[in-house]
Write a protein that holds these residues in place. Structure first.
Motif, PDB file in Angstrom:
ATOM      1  N   LEU A 101       0.853  -1.186   0.000  1.00  0.00           N
ATOM      2  CA  LEU A 101       0.000   0.000   0.000  1.00  0.00           C
ATOM      3  C   LEU A 101       0.888   1.234   0.000  1.00  0.00           C
ATOM      4  O   LEU A 101       1.883   1.292   0.728  1.00  0.00           O
ATOM      5  CB  LEU A 101      -0.892   0.027   1.248  1.00  0.00           C
ATOM      6  N   ASP A 102       0.512   2.233  -0.803  1.00  0.00           N
ATOM      7  CA  ASP A 102       1.274   3.483  -0.746  1.00  0.00           C
ATOM      8  C   ASP A 102       0.688   4.346   0.376  1.00  0.00           C
ATOM      9  O   ASP A 102      -0.391   4.057   0.897  1.00  0.00           O
ATOM     10  CB  ASP A 102       1.297   4.188  -2.106  1.00  0.00           C
ATOM     11  N   PRO A 103       1.377   5.412   0.789  1.00  0.00           N
ATOM     12  CA  PRO A 103       0.902   6.232   1.917  1.00  0.00           C
ATOM     13  C   PRO A 103      -0.506   6.799   1.730  1.00  0.00           C
ATOM     14  O   PRO A 103      -1.269   6.881   2.691  1.00  0.00           O
ATOM     15  CB  PRO A 103       1.952   7.353   2.001  1.00  0.00           C
ATOM     16  N   ASP A 104      -0.864   7.188   0.496  1.00  0.00           N
ATOM     17  CA  ASP A 104      -2.218   7.703   0.255  1.00  0.00           C
ATOM     18  C   ASP A 104      -3.267   6.618   0.490  1.00  0.00           C
ATOM     19  O   ASP A 104      -4.332   6.884   1.053  1.00  0.00           O
ATOM     20  CB  ASP A 104      -2.355   8.251  -1.163  1.00  0.00           C
TER      21      ASP A 104
ATOM     22  N   LEU B 269      -6.025   4.325   7.924  1.00  0.00           N
ATOM     23  CA  LEU B 269      -6.057   2.897   8.223  1.00  0.00           C
ATOM     24  C   LEU B 269      -5.865   2.681   9.719  1.00  0.00           C
ATOM     25  O   LEU B 269      -4.949   3.237  10.327  1.00  0.00           O
ATOM     26  CB  LEU B 269      -4.957   2.199   7.420  1.00  0.00           C
ATOM     27  N   ILE B 270      -6.712   1.873  10.343  1.00  0.00           N
ATOM     28  CA  ILE B 270      -6.642   1.632  11.780  1.00  0.00           C
ATOM     29  C   ILE B 270      -5.654   0.522  12.137  1.00  0.00           C
ATOM     30  O   ILE B 270      -4.771   0.745  12.963  1.00  0.00           O
ATOM     31  CB  ILE B 270      -8.046   1.356  12.359  1.00  0.00           C
ATOM     32  N   PRO B 271      -5.748  -0.687  11.549  1.00  0.00           N
ATOM     33  CA  PRO B 271      -4.776  -1.733  11.924  1.00  0.00           C
ATOM     34  C   PRO B 271      -3.382  -1.368  11.407  1.00  0.00           C
ATOM     35  O   PRO B 271      -3.176  -1.257  10.201  1.00  0.00           O
ATOM     36  CB  PRO B 271      -5.295  -2.996  11.230  1.00  0.00           C
ATOM     37  N   ASN B 272      -2.434  -1.178  12.311  1.00  0.00           N
ATOM     38  CA  ASN B 272      -1.116  -0.703  11.901  1.00  0.00           C
ATOM     39  C   ASN B 272      -0.239  -1.782  11.279  1.00  0.00           C
ATOM     40  O   ASN B 272       0.830  -1.493  10.767  1.00  0.00           O
ATOM     41  CB  ASN B 272      -0.381  -0.034  13.069  1.00  0.00           C
ATOM     42  N   TRP B 273      -0.680  -3.027  11.289  1.00  0.00           N
ATOM     43  CA  TRP B 273       0.116  -4.109  10.709  1.00  0.00           C
ATOM     44  C   TRP B 273      -0.176  -4.321   9.218  1.00  0.00           C
ATOM     45  O   TRP B 273       0.542  -5.036   8.537  1.00  0.00           O
ATOM     46  CB  TRP B 273      -0.109  -5.421  11.467  1.00  0.00           C
TER      47      TRP B 273
ATOM     48  N   PRO C 127     -14.821   7.543   0.412  1.00  0.00           N
ATOM     49  CA  PRO C 127     -13.494   7.420  -0.198  1.00  0.00           C
ATOM     50  C   PRO C 127     -13.226   6.028  -0.767  1.00  0.00           C
ATOM     51  O   PRO C 127     -12.517   5.890  -1.754  1.00  0.00           O
ATOM     52  CB  PRO C 127     -12.528   7.717   0.957  1.00  0.00           C
ATOM     53  N   ASN C 128     -13.803   4.997  -0.166  1.00  0.00           N
ATOM     54  CA  ASN C 128     -13.580   3.618  -0.604  1.00  0.00           C
ATOM     55  C   ASN C 128     -14.759   2.774  -0.124  1.00  0.00           C
ATOM     56  O   ASN C 128     -15.484   3.163   0.771  1.00  0.00           O
ATOM     57  CB  ASN C 128     -12.270   3.083  -0.001  1.00  0.00           C
ATOM     58  N   GLY C 129     -14.937   1.609  -0.713  1.00  0.00           N
ATOM     59  CA  GLY C 129     -15.982   0.690  -0.276  1.00  0.00           C
ATOM     60  C   GLY C 129     -17.356   0.977  -0.844  1.00  0.00           C
ATOM     61  O   GLY C 129     -18.351   0.423  -0.378  1.00  0.00           O
ATOM     62  N   ASN C 130     -17.450   1.811  -1.871  1.00  0.00           N
ATOM     63  CA  ASN C 130     -18.748   2.192  -2.432  1.00  0.00           C
ATOM     64  C   ASN C 130     -19.465   1.042  -3.118  1.00  0.00           C
ATOM     65  O   ASN C 130     -20.661   0.856  -2.917  1.00  0.00           O
ATOM     66  CB  ASN C 130     -18.566   3.355  -3.402  1.00  0.00           C
ATOM     67  N   GLY C 131     -18.754   0.271  -3.922  1.00  0.00           N
ATOM     68  CA  GLY C 131     -19.388  -0.853  -4.603  1.00  0.00           C
ATOM     69  C   GLY C 131     -19.886  -1.895  -3.628  1.00  0.00           C
ATOM     70  O   GLY C 131     -21.021  -2.371  -3.728  1.00  0.00           O
ATOM     71  N   ARG C 132     -19.046  -2.237  -2.660  1.00  0.00           N
ATOM     72  CA  ARG C 132     -19.428  -3.260  -1.686  1.00  0.00           C
ATOM     73  C   ARG C 132     -20.592  -2.807  -0.820  1.00  0.00           C
ATOM     74  O   ARG C 132     -21.540  -3.564  -0.588  1.00  0.00           O
ATOM     75  CB  ARG C 132     -18.215  -3.642  -0.835  1.00  0.00           C
ATOM     76  N   SER C 133     -20.557  -1.570  -0.335  1.00  0.00           N
ATOM     77  CA  SER C 133     -21.655  -1.099   0.517  1.00  0.00           C
ATOM     78  C   SER C 133     -22.941  -0.930  -0.280  1.00  0.00           C
ATOM     79  O   SER C 133     -24.032  -1.233   0.224  1.00  0.00           O
ATOM     80  CB  SER C 133     -21.276   0.199   1.239  1.00  0.00           C
ATOM     81  N   SER C 134     -22.846  -0.492  -1.532  1.00  0.00           N
ATOM     82  CA  SER C 134     -24.067  -0.323  -2.327  1.00  0.00           C
ATOM     83  C   SER C 134     -24.664  -1.673  -2.737  1.00  0.00           C
ATOM     84  O   SER C 134     -25.887  -1.796  -2.853  1.00  0.00           O
ATOM     85  CB  SER C 134     -23.819   0.570  -3.542  1.00  0.00           C
TER      86      SER C 134
END
Length: 196
Positions: A14-17, A22-26, A136-143
């Motif tokens: 994953l890049d910084p953006d 992100l909550i889980p730091n691992w 910002p993310n998760g739109n397809g899955r949530s819809s």
């Protein structure tokens, strides 16, 4: 480090953006992210079932935000919060709330006046949500999950989303092609996909 074409699927860092909020730091790779998001999404079914038992309206801002939070709240700090940045997909951030209010008003009218069959109401709800792209993310899955719960709330069976008819490695590509067709006003591929 391997060249990009040699990195195994899911091992892309994953890049910084991508990692912002992100909550889980691992979590370090796309595969790690998929794993934690899928675990969180599985918890969202209980939240949505409880919302239906409380008779919460599915086609509403409250349900959409609550569902997104239930799906991604253990992964992203911004879960359930509408985006405030431009994307190459979706409406401008300042239009999100207005567009959603119009969509939910339309959905209620479709149901009240029986404008479309129930399946068509649900896939039109899904398509418009993806076009608005509120998060910002998760739109397809949530819809997709919202469309399924809209059907459930109205006494219909949830969609199969192509898994019965399409080879697993082609499902995403077929889905995206159907969404693009719906963007141009042709809902036939999406209608076939959701029950495929």
């Amino acid at each position: 480090m391997q060249a990009n074409d040699e990195i195994e699927d899911g091992q892309t860092p994953l890049d910084p953006d991508e990692a912002h909020g992100l909550i889980p730091n691992w979590v370090a790779t796309r595969g790690d992210l998929n794993e934690v998001e899928n675990e969180n999404i599985n918890l969202a079914y209980a939240w949505a079932d409880n919302a239906l038992r409380r008779r919460e309206e599915v086609a509403s801002d409250q349900f959409l935000r609550g569902l997104h939070t239930a799906m991604f709240g253990l992964v992203w700090t911004w879960a359930g919060t509408y985006r405030n940045t431009e994307r190459n997909i979706g409406v401008a951030p300042h239009q999100i709330s207005t567009q959603l209010r119009q969509l939910f008003d339309d959905t209620h009218a479709w149901r009240e006046f029986n404008t479309y069959a129930m399946d068509e109401q649900a896939y039109r709800l899904h398509h418009r949500l993806t076009a608005i792209h509120p998060f910002p993310n998760g739109n397809g899955r949530s819809s997709r999950l919202m469309a399924d719960y809209y059907l459930t709330q109205n006494g219909a069976a949830p969609f199969t989303w192509g898994v019965r008819r399409i080879q697993p490695n082609h499902v995403r590509r077929t889905y995206l092609e159907a969404i693009r067709e719906a963007d141009s006003g042709n809902y036939a591929p999406l209608a076939g996909f959701v029950r495929g």
